[in-house]
Each structure stands twice: as structure tokens, then as C-alpha cells.
Scaffold this motif. Structure first.
Motif, short mmCIF file in Angstrom:
data_model
loop_
_atom_site.label_atom_id
_atom_site.label_comp_id
_atom_site.label_asym_id
_atom_site.label_seq_id
_atom_site.Cartn_x
_atom_site.Cartn_y
_atom_site.Cartn_z
N SER A 230 0.81 -1.21 0.00
CA SER A 230 0.00 0.00 0.00
C SER A 230 0.84 1.26 0.00
CB SER A 230 -0.93 0.01 1.22
OG SER A 230 -1.79 -1.09 1.20
N SER A 298 -10.29 2.54 4.03
CA SER A 298 -9.97 2.15 2.66
C SER A 298 -10.68 3.00 1.63
CB SER A 298 -10.31 0.67 2.43
OG SER A 298 -11.70 0.45 2.59
N SER A 302 -10.39 4.62 -2.76
CA SER A 302 -11.46 4.69 -3.76
C SER A 302 -11.65 6.12 -4.24
CB SER A 302 -12.78 4.17 -3.16
OG SER A 302 -12.65 2.81 -2.79
N TYR A 410 -4.61 -1.11 -7.27
CA TYR A 410 -3.79 -2.25 -6.84
C TYR A 410 -3.56 -2.22 -5.33
CZ TYR A 410 0.17 -5.50 -6.73
OH TYR A 410 1.02 -6.54 -6.45
N ARG A 412 -5.66 -1.04 -3.08
CA ARG A 412 -6.92 -1.03 -2.35
C ARG A 412 -7.14 -2.31 -1.53
NH1 ARG A 412 -12.41 -2.05 -3.42
NH2 ARG A 412 -13.81 -0.52 -2.46
N HIS A 413 -6.75 -3.45 -2.05
CA HIS A 413 -7.05 -4.72 -1.40
C HIS A 413 -6.14 -5.04 -0.22
CE1 HIS A 413 -9.97 -5.62 -4.53
NE2 HIS A 413 -9.06 -5.37 -5.45
N SER A 414 -5.00 -4.36 -0.13
CA SER A 414 -4.06 -4.68 0.95
C SER A 414 -3.96 -3.58 2.01
CB SER A 414 -2.66 -4.92 0.37
OG SER A 414 -2.18 -3.77 -0.28
N ASN A 417 -4.99 -4.47 5.74
CA ASN A 417 -4.06 -5.46 6.29
C ASN A 417 -2.70 -4.83 6.61
OD1 ASN A 417 -5.89 -7.58 6.18
ND2 ASN A 417 -5.26 -8.21 4.13
#
Length: 440
Positions: A230, A298, A302, A410, A412-414, A417
Motif C-alpha cells: 500500500s 480504505s 477509492s 492495486y 486497495r485490497h491490501s 491489512n
């Protein structure tokens, strides 16, 4: 008196200062950032005069702008690391003094080579100011205001660009281009003298004066600069998006001079309005990010994607239109959104790196912004302009925003975490530090 309790990341390393003093610090640091960009961007207002007087190509003009961004990119990391260790306030004052004296050197330049050397020194002076300055600002305010403060602080760059281009055009018309550089230099020197007198290191960072982290803890902290997907995406996405904004800042006065037949002062004034929209966009988009993302971190990413794609569409439409009021309005709207990623990207970097190296973290962000965006943008666009014209070059520039959006997607999903992983690391560090203190 009301106080702010500023907490660094998840570690209880808070400081308490009055709200009034916190905002005084913000105002002075913001003022120096304005001076930074006034000294940097006044060159753009006098491009037509230099081109005529010294018979320069767009390629040569672009180099005078790009050399500053290149030096900022190359030196921001080591100088910010030095500031984290030696003292941020002292470093900020020295930087401001250097870039102001170098701007005065621009006013005294007798040929292109001397101007290039002076601009080189402007870049050296400005190298770490943005990263160290924003680290000072976020250290005296609560964490939940980070995107707002980052957006507002970085908007100072746009406001400084507005004044540099707008006021520079006016000064150049009445006093010549040398007078424009002199005015910017005197403003910077005044603030450089006042800053260390009013802003004191001991008042804003008492914990930094009483204890220094061990080499092991510092090494762990430094690893947070690059150890998550990230934070890497935040650097790259921000840099790519600034390719667009940085290019518009540099070439807009020339665009208006060539295609709207505006004089130097009028082109500078209209370009200043465009840049003002960009600065307002930084603030508004930063506030929107904090408001909408309070319960959903998050969502910052977006929003960054939306800002990238929206600016690409609007600017692409703008430069496909014929010259006129409608085109200028769309350019202003597009620039308002193009700068919107600054707040979210800066907040991501602050949230994903350890508080003790925030100046260095923002230096890394500045490095990416300059190496990927601000340095190559004017240079490449100037080269393309020499081949196909500035109008055609401007039609290609907004497409870079698509790549920026892809990078943020790319990340966004991590993101969540990676934040959780940093929090766990901070818990370990905060547990180790007291144990070390007991053995001292």
C-alpha cells in the motif's frame, strides 16, 4: 486555554500544545511553503520573456523547470533523514534561506548557463522542505485531521504557484523579469528569519530531546517506508498523478500566451486562477476524504481513484475543444480534481509509516512525486511540444491519470491489512522501548 493532544500512530507518544500555537506553526510553515513555490514557479510567468531575450527553445525552458524538481527528487530523502535526526526547525530555516538566495541569483543571471546554475541551487534549497514541513504540521495536530491538513498544506504549493505565476507576471511587466525574481527572494528571506524565532523545536517535540530510539528500533521504523504494498502504491500513484498537475502548472502561461494571444501579465493572471482551482481542490478533496473515511479508511483509496479518472476525462475533453471560455472552465474543473489525490496519498503514507520517521516518509513521497511527475512532466512535454506543438502535447498529458488510478486500485485490497501489520509492529516497539530505558 484549549490544547491539542497529538498522538503519533498507535503509540502513546503524545504531546500537548495550545491550539493557538499549533495554528501559528501551521501558518508559518504554510507561508514558507508558499514562498518555496513562488520561487519555483515565477520562472513560468517569464518564460515568454526569457524565450525572446535569450532565443531559447521549449526544451531549454523545460529544463530550467525540471532541474528544480530533479534536485528535489534526488536530495529530499537524505536531507529529510538528516532533519529527523538533527532537528526539523533548524533545517527548515536553512532551506528557506538557501532557496531565497538562489532565487536572487536567478535575478542576477546574465545568460542561460548562469540561470541554470541558480535554478539548480533553488532545487537544492527546496529539496526537503515539503516533507519536513508537513512532518512538523502533522506532529502538532490530532491524527484524524491528517488528510485535511496534508491537503491544505500541500495546497500551499498551489497557492504559492498562483502567486509566483500571477504576481510574477505583474512584476515582470512593470519591473522586468529580474524584478519578478527579486520580489520572490525578499519574501522568502523575511520568513526564513522569522521562522526559527517563533517555532521552537523543544516546544513541539519534547520527547525527541529526552530520548533517542535505539539503532534496532530506528531500523524497524525505517523499514516501514517500503515494507508494504500500500505504501509503495501511494508513492507511485501520487507521483504519476502529479505528472499531470505539474505539467499544467509549468506550461499554462505559455499555452495562454500562444493560443489566446494574452500578454505576459494577463496570461499569468489567468494561469493563476487555474492554479488556484487546483489548490482549492487539494483542500476540498482532503476534507472530503477525512469526512467520508472516518469509519472506512480504505475509502480514501477509492476516492483517489475517482479523482484520477474524473480529472483525466474532464481535461481530455477540455483540450479537444476549441479555445474559449468553455475550455478554460473545464480546465479549471479538471485541475481541481487532478490535485485531489494529494491529501489521501499523504494520509496513506502517514498511516502506513512509523511516526518517528515521518519527515523521511514524506521525503520518500516527495521523491516519487518529483521523479515520476514534477521533473519529467515539464521536460517531456516541452520536448513533445517542439515536435507536435503544445496543444497536441496537452491532449496527451491527462492520459497519465489512468496509470495513477490503476496503481491506487492495486493498493486497495491490501491497505487495511498493511495498517494492521504496522499497528502490531508499533505495539512491539512500544513494549521494547520502556525495557531499554530501564537499563539506561
Amino acid at each position: 486555554m484549549s490544547h491539542y493532544h497529538s498522538s503519533s500512530d498507535e503509540v502513546d507518544n503524545s504531546i500537548s500544545i495550545s491550539r493557538t500555537y499549533a495554528w501559528v506553526i501551521f501558518a508559518l510553515t504554510f507561508g514558507l511553503l508558499i514562498s518555496d513555490y513562488m520561487s519555483r514557479q515565477v520562472l513560468n510567468a517569464v518564460f515568454p520573456l526569457l524565450k525572446s531575450e535569450w532565443s531559447l527553445s521549449d526544451y531549454q525552458l523545460g529544463l530550467l523547470s525540471s532541474i528544480v524538481a530533479l534536485m528535489v527528487g534526488l536530495l529530499t530523502f537524505p536531507l529529510s533523514l538528516l532533519a529527523d535526526r538533527w532537528g526539523r526547525i533548524k533545517c527548515l530555516a536553512l532551506m528557506a534561506t538557501l532557496w531565497s538566495l538562489a532565487t536572487l541569483g536567478c535575478a542576477l543571471a546574465q545568460d542561460y548557463e548562469q540561470m541554470f546554475i541558480a535554478r539548480f541551487l533553488v532545487g537544492v534549497g527546496e529539496a526537503a522542505y515539503g516533507s519536513v514541513g508537513i512532518a512538523v504540521v502533522v506532529s502538532v495536530f490530532p491524527k484524524h485531521l491528517r488528510a485535511t491538513l496534508a491537503g491544505a498544506f500541500m495546497a500551499g504549493g498551489m497557492f504559492g504557484s498562483v502567486l509566483g505565476v500571477g504576481l510574477g507576471g505583474i512584476l515582470a511587466t512593470h519591473f522586468g523579469w529580474r524584478g519578478a525574481f527579486t520580489g520572490m527572494a525578499l519574501f522568502g528571506l523575511t520568513l526564513a528569519i522569522l521562522y526559527p524565532i517563533i517555532v521552537r523545536e523543544k516546544r513541539i517535540s519534547p520527547q525527541r530531546n529526552t530520548a533517542q530510539p535505539s539503532t534496532d528500533i530506528r531500523g524497524r521504523s525505517l523499514r516501514t517506508l517500503f515494507n508494504s504494498r500500500s505504501v509503495l502504491c501511494a508513492y507511485v500513484g501520487s507521483g504519476l498523478q502529479l505528472f499531470v498537475g505539474g505539467t499544467m502548472i509549468v506550461w499554462m502561461p505559455s499555452y495562454l500566451n500562444r493560443y489566446y494571444a494574452m500578454s505576459t501579465d494577463k496570461a499569468g493572471a489567468v494561469a493563476a486562477v487555474v492554479l488556484l482551482c487546483s489548490g482549492i481542490g487539494m483542500i476540498l478533496c482532503g476534507i472530503l476524504s477525512d469526512r467520508l473515511c472516518l469509519k472506512s479508511p480504505s475509502r480514501k483509496i477509492s476516492l483517489a481513484i475517482v479523482y484520477c479518472l474524473s480529472s483525466c476525462i474532464i481535461l481530455s475533453i477540455a483540450f479537444s475543444l476549441s479555445h474559449g471560455t468553455a475550455q478554460l472552465i473545464l480546465i479549471c474543473i479538471g485541475m481541481l480534481l487532478a490535485a485531489g489525490t494529494s491529501g489521501p496519498a499523504s494520509a496513506m503514507v502517514a498511516n502506513l509509516t512509523h511516526h518517528s520517521i515521518h519527515a523521511t516518509a514524506f521525503a520518500t513521497l516527495t521523491l516519487a512525486n518529483n521523479i515520476l511527475g514534477l521533473a519529467p512532466g515539464p521536460f517531456i512535454t516541452g520536448k513533445v511540444s517542439d515536435l507536435i506543438g503544445l496543444q497536441a502535447a496537452f491532449q496527451l498529458v491527462p492520459l497519465i491519470s489512468i496509470a495513477a488510478a490503476a496503481v491506487f486500485f492495486y493498493a486497495r485490497h491490501s491497505y487495511l491489512n498493511d495498517i494492521a501489520q504496522l499497528s502490531g509492529s508499533n505495539d512491539h516497539t512500544s513494549a521494547v522501548a520502556p525495557a531499554q530505558e530501564k537499563h539506561v
